[in-house]
Enzyme design. Sequence first.
Site, PDB file in Angstrom:
ATOM      1  N   ALA A  63       0.866  -1.180   0.000  1.00  0.00           N
ATOM      2  CA  ALA A  63       0.000   0.000   0.000  1.00  0.00           C
ATOM      3  C   ALA A  63       0.903   1.230   0.000  1.00  0.00           C
ATOM      4  O   ALA A  63       2.056   1.175   0.419  1.00  0.00           O
ATOM      5  CB  ALA A  63      -0.877  -0.008   1.244  1.00  0.00           C
ATOM      6  N   GLY A 106       0.689  -5.100   0.927  1.00  0.00           N
ATOM      7  CA  GLY A 106      -0.505  -5.181   0.090  1.00  0.00           C
ATOM      8  C   GLY A 106      -0.206  -5.815  -1.255  1.00  0.00           C
ATOM      9  O   GLY A 106      -1.093  -6.325  -1.929  1.00  0.00           O
ATOM     10  N   GLU A 109      -0.545  -9.408  -0.610  1.00  0.00           N
ATOM     11  CA  GLU A 109      -1.979  -9.643  -0.346  1.00  0.00           C
ATOM     12  C   GLU A 109      -2.763  -9.660  -1.643  1.00  0.00           C
ATOM     13  O   GLU A 109      -3.674 -10.451  -1.822  1.00  0.00           O
ATOM     14  CB  GLU A 109      -2.497  -8.572   0.615  1.00  0.00           C
ATOM     15  CG  GLU A 109      -1.876  -8.716   1.999  1.00  0.00           C
ATOM     16  CD  GLU A 109      -2.263  -7.603   2.934  1.00  0.00           C
ATOM     17  OE1 GLU A 109      -1.810  -6.460   2.701  1.00  0.00           O
ATOM     18  OE2 GLU A 109      -3.006  -7.855   3.881  1.00  0.00           O
ATOM     19  N   GLU A 129       4.882  -5.278   7.066  1.00  0.00           N
ATOM     20  CA  GLU A 129       4.141  -4.207   7.741  1.00  0.00           C
ATOM     21  C   GLU A 129       4.609  -3.943   9.175  1.00  0.00           C
ATOM     22  O   GLU A 129       4.609  -2.807   9.636  1.00  0.00           O
ATOM     23  CB  GLU A 129       2.649  -4.530   7.776  1.00  0.00           C
ATOM     24  CG  GLU A 129       1.946  -4.386   6.444  1.00  0.00           C
ATOM     25  CD  GLU A 129       1.997  -5.655   5.618  1.00  0.00           C
ATOM     26  OE1 GLU A 129       2.841  -6.527   5.893  1.00  0.00           O
ATOM     27  OE2 GLU A 129       1.187  -5.775   4.684  1.00  0.00           O
TER      28      GLU A 129
HETATM   29  N1  T1G Z   1       4.618   3.336  -0.424  1.00  0.00           N
HETATM   30  C1  T1G Z   1       5.042   4.553  -0.849  1.00  0.00           C
HETATM   31  N2  T1G Z   1       6.275   4.795  -1.335  1.00  0.00           N
HETATM   32  C2  T1G Z   1       7.122   3.741  -1.380  1.00  0.00           C
HETATM   33  C3  T1G Z   1       6.765   2.454  -0.943  1.00  0.00           C
HETATM   34  C4  T1G Z   1       5.444   2.264  -0.453  1.00  0.00           C
HETATM   35  N3  T1G Z   1       5.000   1.071  -0.051  1.00  0.00           N
HETATM   36  N4  T1G Z   1       7.839   1.632  -1.110  1.00  0.00           N
HETATM   37  C5  T1G Z   1       8.811   2.385  -1.645  1.00  0.00           C
HETATM   38  N5  T1G Z   1       8.391   3.644  -1.793  1.00  0.00           N
HETATM   39  C6  T1G Z   1       9.146   4.759  -2.384  1.00  0.00           C
HETATM   40  C7  T1G Z   1      10.299   5.188  -1.502  1.00  0.00           C
HETATM   41  O1  T1G Z   1       9.862   6.127  -0.543  1.00  0.00           O
HETATM   42  C8  T1G Z   1      11.234   5.792  -2.528  1.00  0.00           C
HETATM   43  O2  T1G Z   1      10.705   7.079  -2.837  1.00  0.00           O
HETATM   44  C9  T1G Z   1      11.021   4.911  -3.766  1.00  0.00           C
HETATM   45  O3  T1G Z   1       9.749   4.302  -3.582  1.00  0.00           O
HETATM   46  C10 T1G Z   1      12.076   3.850  -3.903  1.00  0.00           C
HETATM   47  O4  T1G Z   1      12.091   3.134  -2.659  1.00  0.00           O
HETATM   48  C11 T1G Z   1      -2.440  -2.540   3.374  1.00  0.00           C
HETATM   49  C12 T1G Z   1      -0.681  -1.923   5.358  1.00  0.00           C
HETATM   50  C13 T1G Z   1      10.162  -2.003  -2.343  1.00  0.00           C
HETATM   51  C14 T1G Z   1      12.177  -3.063  -1.295  1.00  0.00           C
HETATM   52  O5  T1G Z   1       6.780  -1.869   3.674  1.00  0.00           O
HETATM   53  O6  T1G Z   1      10.794  -2.050   1.256  1.00  0.00           O
HETATM   54  O7  T1G Z   1       1.062  -2.647   2.326  1.00  0.00           O
HETATM   55  O8  T1G Z   1      12.746   8.417  -2.245  1.00  0.00           O
HETATM   56  O9  T1G Z   1      14.433   3.771  -2.066  1.00  0.00           O
HETATM   57  O10 T1G Z   1      15.844   0.412  -2.200  1.00  0.00           O
HETATM   58  O11 T1G Z   1      -1.669  -4.562   4.208  1.00  0.00           O
HETATM   59  O12 T1G Z   1      11.058   0.462  -1.122  1.00  0.00           O
HETATM   60  O13 T1G Z   1      12.309   7.734  -4.620  1.00  0.00           O
HETATM   61  O14 T1G Z   1      10.838   9.466  -3.491  1.00  0.00           O
HETATM   62  O15 T1G Z   1      13.210   1.909  -0.830  1.00  0.00           O
HETATM   63  O16 T1G Z   1      14.828  -0.314  -4.457  1.00  0.00           O
HETATM   64  C15 T1G Z   1       4.177  -2.478   3.020  1.00  0.00           C
HETATM   65  C16 T1G Z   1       8.348  -0.676   1.596  1.00  0.00           C
HETATM   66  C17 T1G Z   1       3.422  -1.184   3.024  1.00  0.00           C
HETATM   67  C18 T1G Z   1       7.618  -2.022   1.459  1.00  0.00           C
HETATM   68  C19 T1G Z   1      12.407  -1.141  -2.884  1.00  0.00           C
HETATM   69  N6  T1G Z   1       5.286  -2.411   2.081  1.00  0.00           N
HETATM   70  N7  T1G Z   1       9.307  -0.488   0.508  1.00  0.00           N
HETATM   71  O17 T1G Z   1      13.630  -0.753  -2.284  1.00  0.00           O
HETATM   72  O18 T1G Z   1      13.911   1.606  -3.247  1.00  0.00           O
HETATM   73  S1  T1G Z   1       2.061  -1.223   4.188  1.00  0.00           S
HETATM   74  C20 T1G Z   1       6.538  -2.088   2.508  1.00  0.00           C
HETATM   75  C21 T1G Z   1      10.494  -1.176   0.466  1.00  0.00           C
HETATM   76  C22 T1G Z   1       0.946  -2.300   3.476  1.00  0.00           C
HETATM   77  C23 T1G Z   1      -1.265  -3.425   3.498  1.00  0.00           C
HETATM   78  C24 T1G Z   1      -0.150  -2.851   4.321  1.00  0.00           C
HETATM   79  C25 T1G Z   1      11.437  -0.780  -0.621  1.00  0.00           C
HETATM   80  C26 T1G Z   1      11.532  -1.774  -1.790  1.00  0.00           C
HETATM   81  P1  T1G Z   1      11.715   8.257  -3.340  1.00  0.00           P
HETATM   82  P2  T1G Z   1      13.474   2.637  -2.093  1.00  0.00           P
HETATM   83  P3  T1G Z   1      14.644   0.220  -3.078  1.00  0.00           P
END
Ligand code: T1G
Length: 686
Positions: A63, A106, A109, A129
């Site tokens: 998400a 998500g 999911e 998460e």
């Molecule tokens: N939402 C918004 N922005 C995100 C994002 C996300 N989920 N993931 C990455 N970004 C942005 C990040 O801020 C950066 O922005 C750019 O993408 C590159 O990220 C409902 C509640 C996928 C392994 O926790 O682990 O789903 O700085 O520098 O090193 O049940 O990003 O370029 O402007 O990290 O190649 C759960 C979080 C969400 C995964 C890639 N998902 N992301 O790593 O690039 S909660 C996460 C990561 C959820 C549902 C629940 C990593 C990556 P900018 P990056 P990277």
Amino acid sequence: MAPYIRRERRGSVAVVVVDNPPVNALSREVLEQLAAAVEEAAADGLITAVVLTGAGKSFIAGADISMFPRLAAGEMPPVPFQDYMNRIELCPKPVIAAIGGAALGGGLETAMACHYRIASAGAQLGQPEVKLGLIPGAGGTQRLPRLAGVEKAMEMCAFGETVGSQAAAELGLVDRVASGDVVEAAVEFARGAPPVRRTRDMREKLCDAESAESLAEVFRQMARRRMPHQKAPEAAIEAVLAAARGSFEEGLAAEARLFAACLNGEQSRALIHVFFAERAAAKIPGLRAPAQPDEVRRAAVVGAGTMGSGIAMCFADAGIDVWLSDASREGLERGLAGVRRQYEAAVRKGKLSGEEADRRLKRIRSADGMEGVAQADAVVEAVFEDPGVKREVFRMIGAAAPPAALLASNTSTLDIDMIAAATNRPEFVLGLHFFSPAPVMRLVEVVRGRATSDGAIAAAMALAKRLRKIPVAAGNCFGFIGNRMFLPYRTQAVSIAEQGGEPDRIDAALTSWGWAMGPLAVGDLIGHDVWLMIRREALRRGAGHIPVSAFEDELPRLGRLGQKNGFGWYRYDENRRGHPDEELIRLLREYAAARGIEQREWTAEQIRERTLLALVNEGARILDEGMALRAADIDVVFVHGFGFPAWRGGPMHWAEQAGKAKLLERLEALYDEEGPFWKPAAWWRR
Ligand code: T1G
């Protein structure tokens, strides 16, 4: 108009592509369009199956995290995550997920709401998460146990670790691992007209409630050990437990309740703050420099001590060839032996394959004198922390390095301008302050000298990211950001001990609050001979308001260097476990008595108030002086460099949440009672 979704046809198979750069995060709009696209495909008489995939390198990274602070603040209506997933799952035609990259949160999911999953060999799947203080909120806690079993689901949801596609296939989370194009493989699979298989109806992997409860108890204990104080891991365990206890709908209801509780808690606000702060720190506004600085292809590290050899490993781990040199042959051999030992240990622990460890080892080559420096694009100096030695080494580096090479010092307390002045090219000189152990700690302070060019700063930030580090820009004040703030924080802990505080209770007041280590124990870890040097340098550089002498300065003279010789604030046993030491207490009380220092009782709350206020007020001064770009950068330094609890967001985030006005009142009271050490910085009133 569906800007986030592309639709393609492969014969009778509809391919729905989520296209929301950079990682296909799921906002409300993306979810709406995705569910609608699947339903439109279902209504299309010419379509027999749907393949769902993500554009670019990620499948779907979860998400859109930026939504959550607004959702928690009630600034936007709730997003019915579970409903969107149900709409995909209830499609009357088979829906196959083609997972070519990260399927996280998500994203996983969504893949589990599909009827089948085909993954590429390099895909990563997980529910991270909890690292944001949340739990899966789109049905993941109910579908994952149905596909992978309750035990694995509890583990993945409670600790947030990802699995690769091979492991996922063995778990039953993925149906096929594709060697070639994953979308093509999914279309091929779809053409086989697999029957609709709804994850919600799959109960054979759900164990009975009683077994699930005993598994839950095991994971609760593990969560309390591995992620103390954090609420999300236990909430995730409860949600998965609900899958074994009742119907799918009841499980979804339990998940929604637990998700909402986490979303509205302070810990997720703090952890999401840190998530974005880490990424913002690498961005320096107004930098006049090429967007993509030249890649570093060859590096040189001068000094093969613990830090130097650790930094050389960082380059090798990132695939960059690196020369390692040292003033003496045995110093170099010792450094290389240390590197070999660490890689061998990583192989033993299964963290690295033997061949990968060999590849990395081969990237580190020993160099005599400046022969490595003469061929390097980036040089990192990590020699003894002495101004004279540093200046001489930089004079030689400046004379030997190629014209445009980046020249960095790993110094933690010396003046970058003094070091830069020793070379013929101060515009290429800056600080790259790594934290020990360098291969593990992700924080690097990038310290700008007066003459450092924008190009050098941009190159350093890019290099730090390439080393998988988290770079934070810092000004060239004493101790930069981290050590400068850590000094008054520790000074307060020592002062409380001098005024009657018990060392182990002082440390416990902070570790029970979430710090990885107490302020006094850290002194024992780093060594009191080192701390004495730091304090002397601080006093020489006029680093503010620290008292000229303190009991801790006596420890080296008393033969108490800390862990390194078994005695410091604590007595250390053969396993380096610290124990309260009556002898130390006697020396401490004698010191205080000889100086007429009044003794008093200290509560944990009073200990925390003084140490944390000293810490935050120094951070506030750093912001006032422009030695850090933003408060969030300071939070990143303390979460990633000093063991400050991430689920409290960092010192400045904590102060904001605790109420700056309230803390300022206490600070002013201390200022009135005890003088300039507590003079509030202007930041408190901004
Ligand atoms: N939402 C918004 N922005 C995100 C994002 C996300 N989920 N993931 C990455 N970004 C942005 C990040 O801020 C950066 O922005 C750019 O993408 C590159 O990220 C409902 C509640 C996928 C392994 O926790 O682990 O789903 O700085 O520098 O090193 O049940 O990003 O370029 O402007 O990290 O190649 C759960 C979080 C969400 C995964 C890639 N998902 N992301 O790593 O690039 S909660 C996460 C990561 C959820 C549902 C629940 C990593 C990556 P900018 P990056 P990277």
